[in-house]
Design a protein around this motif. Structure first.
Motif, PDB file in Angstrom:
ATOM      1  N   ASP A 119     -12.726   0.814   0.021  1.00  0.00           N
ATOM      2  CA  ASP A 119     -13.539   0.129  -0.982  1.00  0.00           C
ATOM      3  C   ASP A 119     -13.780  -1.315  -0.544  1.00  0.00           C
ATOM      4  N   ASP A 120     -14.990  -1.793  -0.781  1.00  0.00           N
ATOM      5  CA  ASP A 120     -15.352  -3.160  -0.380  1.00  0.00           C
ATOM      6  C   ASP A 120     -14.372  -4.206  -0.890  1.00  0.00           C
ATOM      7  N   GLY A 121     -13.816  -3.998  -2.046  1.00  0.00           N
ATOM      8  CA  GLY A 121     -12.875  -4.957  -2.625  1.00  0.00           C
ATOM      9  C   GLY A 121     -11.561  -5.058  -1.867  1.00  0.00           C
ATOM     10  N   PHE A 122     -11.322  -4.102  -0.962  1.00  0.00           N
ATOM     11  CA  PHE A 122     -10.081  -4.089  -0.192  1.00  0.00           C
ATOM     12  C   PHE A 122     -10.323  -4.248   1.303  1.00  0.00           C
ATOM     13  N   SER A 123     -11.557  -4.517   1.689  1.00  0.00           N
ATOM     14  CA  SER A 123     -11.872  -4.601   3.112  1.00  0.00           C
ATOM     15  C   SER A 123     -11.214  -5.825   3.741  1.00  0.00           C
ATOM     16  N   GLY A 124     -11.032  -5.755   5.058  1.00  0.00           N
ATOM     17  CA  GLY A 124     -10.470  -6.873   5.802  1.00  0.00           C
ATOM     18  C   GLY A 124      -8.968  -7.021   5.707  1.00  0.00           C
TER      19      GLY A 124
ATOM     20  N   PRO B 164       0.814  -1.217   0.000  1.00  0.00           N
ATOM     21  CA  PRO B 164       0.000   0.000   0.000  1.00  0.00           C
ATOM     22  C   PRO B 164       0.849   1.269   0.000  1.00  0.00           C
ATOM     23  N   ALA B 165       0.411   2.249  -0.770  1.00  0.00           N
ATOM     24  CA  ALA B 165       1.055   3.557  -0.823  1.00  0.00           C
ATOM     25  C   ALA B 165       0.055   4.575  -0.302  1.00  0.00           C
TER      26      ALA B 165
ATOM     27  N   ALA C 230      -7.535   0.528   6.490  1.00  0.00           N
ATOM     28  CA  ALA C 230      -8.033   1.733   7.165  1.00  0.00           C
ATOM     29  C   ALA C 230      -7.109   2.102   8.319  1.00  0.00           C
ATOM     30  N   SER C 231      -6.685   1.118   9.069  1.00  0.00           N
ATOM     31  CA  SER C 231      -5.778   1.374  10.188  1.00  0.00           C
ATOM     32  C   SER C 231      -4.453   1.948   9.700  1.00  0.00           C
ATOM     33  N   ARG C 232      -3.912   1.385   8.660  1.00  0.00           N
ATOM     34  CA  ARG C 232      -2.644   1.885   8.107  1.00  0.00           C
ATOM     35  C   ARG C 232      -2.806   3.306   7.600  1.00  0.00           C
ATOM     36  N   LEU C 233      -3.932   3.570   6.946  1.00  0.00           N
ATOM     37  CA  LEU C 233      -4.211   4.896   6.405  1.00  0.00           C
ATOM     38  C   LEU C 233      -4.307   5.931   7.525  1.00  0.00           C
ATOM     39  N   VAL C 234      -5.072   5.613   8.551  1.00  0.00           N
ATOM     40  CA  VAL C 234      -5.263   6.562   9.655  1.00  0.00           C
ATOM     41  C   VAL C 234      -3.953   6.797  10.401  1.00  0.00           C
TER      42      VAL C 234
ATOM     43  N   VAL D  41      -3.403   0.493  -3.610  1.00  0.00           N
ATOM     44  CA  VAL D  41      -2.830  -0.849  -3.627  1.00  0.00           C
ATOM     45  C   VAL D  41      -2.727  -1.272  -5.086  1.00  0.00           C
ATOM     46  N   GLY D  42      -1.521  -1.615  -5.493  1.00  0.00           N
ATOM     47  CA  GLY D  42      -1.314  -2.005  -6.883  1.00  0.00           C
ATOM     48  C   GLY D  42      -1.719  -0.910  -7.857  1.00  0.00           C
TER      49      GLY D  42
END
Length: 103
Positions: free
Chosen positions: A45-50, A5-6, A54-58, A20-21
């Motif tokens: 996005d739902d395709g990236f959930s789980g 992830p960037a 979100a934690s990394r972003l925050v 991601v990618g």
């Protein structure tokens, strides 16, 4: 292409983004004022959930706020909950706004 992830600040869109990618996976919207940043909404996005994105972003967004000397107003429920779970970030929130954080 890396799948690591960037995370970048996109000030034109008033948000931090996680890719991601090369694909936009989510964002944390903010409003910036002199000396403070208000986080208003976080979305993955739902395709990236789980995947913990979100934690990394925050974390990255809050680290950036700290580095820039900004006070953090966590109006977004996700950001607020994340800070409550990571007490080493509570100091970013002005003392008079810390009520309700379970520490």
């Amino acid at each position: 292409m890396s799948t690591e992830p960037a995370i970048t600040d996109n000030p034109d869109a008033d948000r931090f983004e996680i890719h991601v990618g090369g694909e936009l996976a989510g964002f944390a919207e903010y409003k910036l004022k002199t000396g403070q940043i208000s986080f208003t909404h976080t979305e993955i996005d739902d395709g990236f959930s789980g995947q913990g994105l979100a934690s990394r972003l925050v974390r990255a967004a809050l680290d950036e706020a700290r580095g820039r000397g900004l006070a953090v107003l966590p109006f977004c429920p996700y950001v607020r909950g994340w800070i409550a779970k990571h007490p080493d970030y509570v100091d970013l929130v002005p003392a008079e706004r810390r009520a309700g954080f379970e520490l």
